[in-house]
Every structure is written in C-alpha cells, then in structure tokens.
Write an enzyme that holds these catalytic residues in place. Structure first.
Site, PDB file in Angstrom:
ATOM      1  N   GLY A   1      -8.799  -9.085   0.191  1.00  0.00           N
ATOM      2  CA  GLY A   1      -7.514  -9.527   0.737  1.00  0.00           C
ATOM      3  C   GLY A   1      -7.175 -10.975   0.417  1.00  0.00           C
ATOM      4  O   GLY A   1      -6.044 -11.270   0.024  1.00  0.00           O
TER       5      GLY A   1
ATOM      6  N   ARG B   1       0.819  -1.217   0.000  1.00  0.00           N
ATOM      7  CA  ARG B   1       0.000   0.000   0.000  1.00  0.00           C
ATOM      8  C   ARG B   1       0.855   1.271   0.000  1.00  0.00           C
ATOM      9  O   ARG B   1       0.463   2.277  -0.581  1.00  0.00           O
ATOM     10  CB  ARG B   1      -0.936   0.001   1.205  1.00  0.00           C
ATOM     11  CG  ARG B   1      -2.065  -0.987   1.023  1.00  0.00           C
ATOM     12  CD  ARG B   1      -2.992  -0.965   2.195  1.00  0.00           C
ATOM     13  NE  ARG B   1      -4.286  -1.523   1.814  1.00  0.00           N
ATOM     14  CZ  ARG B   1      -5.199  -1.908   2.673  1.00  0.00           C
ATOM     15  NH1 ARG B   1      -4.983  -1.787   3.971  1.00  0.00           N
ATOM     16  NH2 ARG B   1      -6.352  -2.390   2.260  1.00  0.00           N
TER      17      ARG B   1
ATOM     18  N   GLY C   1     -12.957  -3.638   0.861  1.00  0.00           N
ATOM     19  CA  GLY C   1     -14.313  -3.101   1.029  1.00  0.00           C
ATOM     20  C   GLY C   1     -14.672  -2.108  -0.069  1.00  0.00           C
ATOM     21  O   GLY C   1     -15.776  -2.135  -0.611  1.00  0.00           O
TER      22      GLY C   1
ATOM     23  N   LYS D   1     -19.785 -15.565   3.598  1.00  0.00           N
ATOM     24  CA  LYS D   1     -21.232 -15.375   3.720  1.00  0.00           C
ATOM     25  C   LYS D   1     -21.844 -14.637   2.547  1.00  0.00           C
ATOM     26  O   LYS D   1     -21.243 -13.727   1.994  1.00  0.00           O
ATOM     27  CB  LYS D   1     -21.497 -14.530   4.968  1.00  0.00           C
ATOM     28  CG  LYS D   1     -21.225 -15.246   6.264  1.00  0.00           C
ATOM     29  CD  LYS D   1     -21.648 -14.334   7.369  1.00  0.00           C
ATOM     30  CE  LYS D   1     -21.646 -15.034   8.705  1.00  0.00           C
ATOM     31  NZ  LYS D   1     -22.080 -14.104   9.743  1.00  0.00           N
TER      32      LYS D   1
HETATM   33  P1  AMP Z   1     -14.933 -13.238   3.195  1.00  0.00           P
HETATM   34  O1  AMP Z   1     -14.259 -12.346   4.192  1.00  0.00           O
HETATM   35  O2  AMP Z   1     -16.410 -13.203   3.236  1.00  0.00           O
HETATM   36  O3  AMP Z   1     -14.367 -13.061   1.796  1.00  0.00           O
HETATM   37  O4  AMP Z   1     -14.588 -14.726   3.637  1.00  0.00           O
HETATM   38  C1  AMP Z   1     -13.295 -15.243   3.647  1.00  0.00           C
HETATM   39  C2  AMP Z   1     -13.273 -16.454   4.507  1.00  0.00           C
HETATM   40  O5  AMP Z   1     -14.220 -17.391   4.041  1.00  0.00           O
HETATM   41  C3  AMP Z   1     -11.949 -17.169   4.525  1.00  0.00           C
HETATM   42  O6  AMP Z   1     -11.381 -17.010   5.790  1.00  0.00           O
HETATM   43  C4  AMP Z   1     -12.309 -18.617   4.239  1.00  0.00           C
HETATM   44  O7  AMP Z   1     -11.680 -19.527   5.121  1.00  0.00           O
HETATM   45  C5  AMP Z   1     -13.801 -18.655   4.487  1.00  0.00           C
HETATM   46  N1  AMP Z   1     -14.442 -19.734   3.742  1.00  0.00           N
HETATM   47  C6  AMP Z   1     -14.387 -19.972   2.427  1.00  0.00           C
HETATM   48  N2  AMP Z   1     -15.034 -21.093   2.115  1.00  0.00           N
HETATM   49  C7  AMP Z   1     -15.507 -21.625   3.258  1.00  0.00           C
HETATM   50  C8  AMP Z   1     -16.248 -22.792   3.592  1.00  0.00           C
HETATM   51  N3  AMP Z   1     -16.623 -23.646   2.649  1.00  0.00           N
HETATM   52  N4  AMP Z   1     -16.546 -22.986   4.889  1.00  0.00           N
HETATM   53  C9  AMP Z   1     -16.159 -22.136   5.836  1.00  0.00           C
HETATM   54  N5  AMP Z   1     -15.473 -21.006   5.580  1.00  0.00           N
HETATM   55  C10 AMP Z   1     -15.142 -20.745   4.310  1.00  0.00           C
END
Ligand code: AMP
Length: 391
Positions: free
Chosen positions: A348, A37, A371, A198
């Site tokens: 990230g 950055r 974000g 999520k």
């Molecule tokens: P996000 O911040 O929403 O992009 O989520 C990233 C996180 O999602 C990472 O730390 C991954 O370990 C988690 N993740 C991805 N796939 C899965 C899964 N099938 N089950 C649980 N966590 C997950």
C-alpha cells in the site's frame, strides 16, 4: 508460468458464475473512496456480462467481527459499480441463505448481482466447508479475481473452488503473470528494494530475494535493525530487537548483494515538525531517531536502479507519512519510474507514493495486493490460486 484455467477457458453462456472479487475499498457514509480495486475487476465482469453469463459477485470489506456491521456493507460498492458499468446492479443483503439463493435464482444472463460482505459470517475466515458449499450452490462456475485475498484460504477464496469448476479472472491472471515471471525469469540485473517498519514481517521475502535478485536495497525502519546488527548505537530509532541475530545472518548470506543506507536523516522527535539532521549511517546521538534515508543513499540506490533490468519495490524508505521525512520514498519512486527496467510495485505505501507522484503510468505493474504480492515475492503458492483448475 501461469498454468491455471482462466475465465476465457470456460463456457459461460447462460451460466451463473460466482466471482470472488476484491472490493475491499474505503467507504464512508455510503460513498466509495479510492475505487482502484473495483476498476481492476471490470475486465472480468464485463467479459462475463458480454458472454451471456449471470454474474454473482462476492467480496469482503474491512474487518467485521463475524456478524453484520452497517459500516462494512457492500451496498455502496454495488451502487458505485452500477455507475461504472452503466447498468443496474442487484444487491442481496446476505451472501448465503434464502436471500442470496432467491437473488441468484432470479438473476438473468447479462445481469450482475453483488452479495453482502462474506465476512459477516465467521465461517468465511474459518474456511468452513458448509459455507463454501452454500456459496457454491448459488452458481454453476467459480471465478477467482480477488488477488488481494488470494493468499488467504477462506470459504469464498479456496473452499468454494472445491465444489465448482474453478478458474482465474483476468486480474488474478495478470498479477500472477507479472509477479511470477519477475521472480522466475527476471531481466537482469534484478534489483529488489525493500523498506517498511520491520524485518520480522518480511524475513521470508528477504531470504527468497537474496537467492534470486542481484542487488537487494534496504531502507526504512528495516534498515535500522541491520545497522544495529552491525554494532551501531541506533539511539531512539525503531529497531526490531528480536531480529538482530537474523539480521546478522542475512548480512552474512547477502554479502556483496545487500545494500544498506550510507547516510540517514534523523529527528529529535517522532513528528513531522521535529528538528532534522543528516548523518553518515552509524551511531545516532542519544535522543534522536532515524526517520529517512539520506541524499547519498538516494544517489547510491539511484545508480543501481538506473542500471537494473528488473526492479521490484515493496515498502517505504522512511516515515513518508511525515512530509519532512518522505524524500527518500518519493525519490526512490521517481527513480523507479525513470528507469527503463521492468518495474513491479506492491504494498500500500509504495503504491501510494508512486500514485501521489503522478508516476503510476511509468510502472510496468502495480499490484492490487499487498500481502499477496509479498507472498509471491517470498516464493509461496497462494491457496486461492492453487485451488483453481490446471490448464
Ligand atoms: P510496513 O507496513 O512494514 O511496510 O511499514 C510501513 C511503515 O513503516 C510506514 O508507516 C512507515 O512510517 C514506517 N517506517 C518506515 N521507515 C521508518 C523508520 N525509519 N522509523 C519508523 N518507522 C518507519
């Protein structure tokens, strides 16, 4: 289109220029870790120095609780910057008040000053206009080069722009150009790949992309919620229980466009050393959970990626922190890098995957803002950009 004034439109010679940068980098015991950055802000800083401006840099670092905390000081960043620029970099132990005022006043054309963490004042995140005015009083001009914080209306990103002529730095301009153009006039087929934990965090993004992209590929924990919404038993998988109705709605609107995993890698525990199995996407045995996309899915996604004109990727395809469940994410990284599409990566985790694969130079644009890049994909206007002068 990018219709804001940039630093190149300003007459900066002999002026004091307040530049909001994103120096939110990891530091430990006074040493800067990944300095991507900081390097990304160098073109703007070097341009200003070269054009005879006195450059006042401000940033936040970490999440201090509204007061000074030594571990979040920008002093190590100022020292690191001095090394990158090969010049002296002055430092002020506060970003407003007498210390900052004296340091800004003493600063000569061609010199650089780093102010202490803006979030050492609770007024920063409150976008307090008193703080914004105090920041503005330090300079003649304002430049925002902090793409990573441009989606936040804070005193140093939005407030201050109300009190000084305000323009974009080169990094901000580049980010908005790439992300904006990708969304407005993509080379087709336009393929979006979304993953991560999520759905609820990315609803706006999925909705907007379903309207703009030709194919939307979903992996990661997010895909579990869609599979559950189709009636499958996901056993112990991460499922966004509150988003099932929404997932059904998106499956409906996205018919023909939305692609889910066709097979998955499951584990009997949430750990790297767990027992593993590959199954067609569907009911998951009791006590097991989905932690990655399977090989058939990697192939299917790969075909779509190879045919793409534009690829946007945000979010891992599985729990890539566990090497045994990182294959989906790394294979997608490899496929995006291998495709001749215009490729834009944000977030990230996806950025880390592409960098660890050594494939970063094959990507058209790697965003410095997680974000902020998501809000661009969502089609939102970023307050830190809206506040700048129109061209
Ligand atoms: P996000 O911040 O929403 O992009 O989520 C990233 C996180 O999602 C990472 O730390 C991954 O370990 C988690 N993740 C991805 N796939 C899965 C899964 N099938 N089950 C649980 N966590 C997950």
């Amino acid at each position: 289109m990018f219709n804001k004034k940039t630093v190149a439109d300003l007459d900066v010679k002999g002026k004091k220029v307040f530049v909001r940068v994103d120096f939110n980098v990891p530091t430990k015991d006074g040493i800067v870790g990944d300095d991507t950055r900081i390097r990304a802000a160098l073109p703007t800083i070097q341009y200003l120095v070269g054009h005879g401006a006195a450059v006042i840099l401000a940033s936040h670092l970490g999440r201090p609780k509204g007061g000074p905390e030594a571990k979040y000081s920008l002093k190590p960043v100022a020292d690191h910057l001095a090394g990158l620029l090969g010049t002296v970099v002055h430092f002020a132990s506060d970003c407003i008040g007498p210390v900052a005022e004296a340091a800004a006043k003493a600063l000569k054309p061609g010199e650089v000053l780093v102010l202490e963490n803006t979030r050492f004042h609770a007024e920063e995140e409150a976008n307090d206009q008193g703080m914004a005015k105090s920041l503005a009083s330090l300079a003649d001009l304002y430049v925002n080069d902090a793409f990573g914080t441009a989606h936040r209306a804070h005193a140093s990103t939005e407030g201050v722009a109300r009190y000084l002529p305000a323009a974009a730095g080169f990094l901000l301009e580049k980010e908005i150009r790439y992300l904006g153009q990708t969304m407005e006039a993509p080379r087709r087929p336009f393929v979006a790949i979304l993953g991560g934990a999520k759905i609820s965090d990315k609803i706006g993004v999925i909705k907007n992309l379903l309207g703009k992209a030709d194919q939307v590929l979903i992996g990661g924990g997010m895909a579990n919620t869609f599979l559950k919404a189709q009636g499958y038993d996901l056993a112990d998988s991460l499922v966004d229980g509150d988003s099932l109705e929404l997932a059904r709605e998106l499956l409906n609107t996205g018919k023909g466009k939305l692609f889910l995993p066709v097979d998955v890698v499951i584990a009997d525990k949430f750990e790297d050393g767990a027992a593993r199995k590959t199954l067609p996407a569907g009911n998951i045995p009791a006590g097991w959970r989905v932690l990655d996309i399977g090989p058939e899915t990697i192939l299917a996604f790969g075909k779509i990626i190879q045919a793409a004109g534009t690829v946007v990727w945000n979010g891992p395809m599985g729990v890539f922190e566990f090497p045994n469940f990182a294959k989906g994410t790394y294979e997608v990284a490899r496929q995006v890098a291998a495709s001749s599409a215009v490729s834009v990566i944000g977030g990230g985790d996806s950025v880390a995957a592409i960098q660890e694969s050594g494939l970063a130079d094959k990507i058209t644009h790697i965003s410095t803002g997680g974000g902020a890049s998501l809000e661009m994909l969502e089609g939102l206007t970023l307050p830190g950009v809206a506040a700048l002068l129109d061209k």
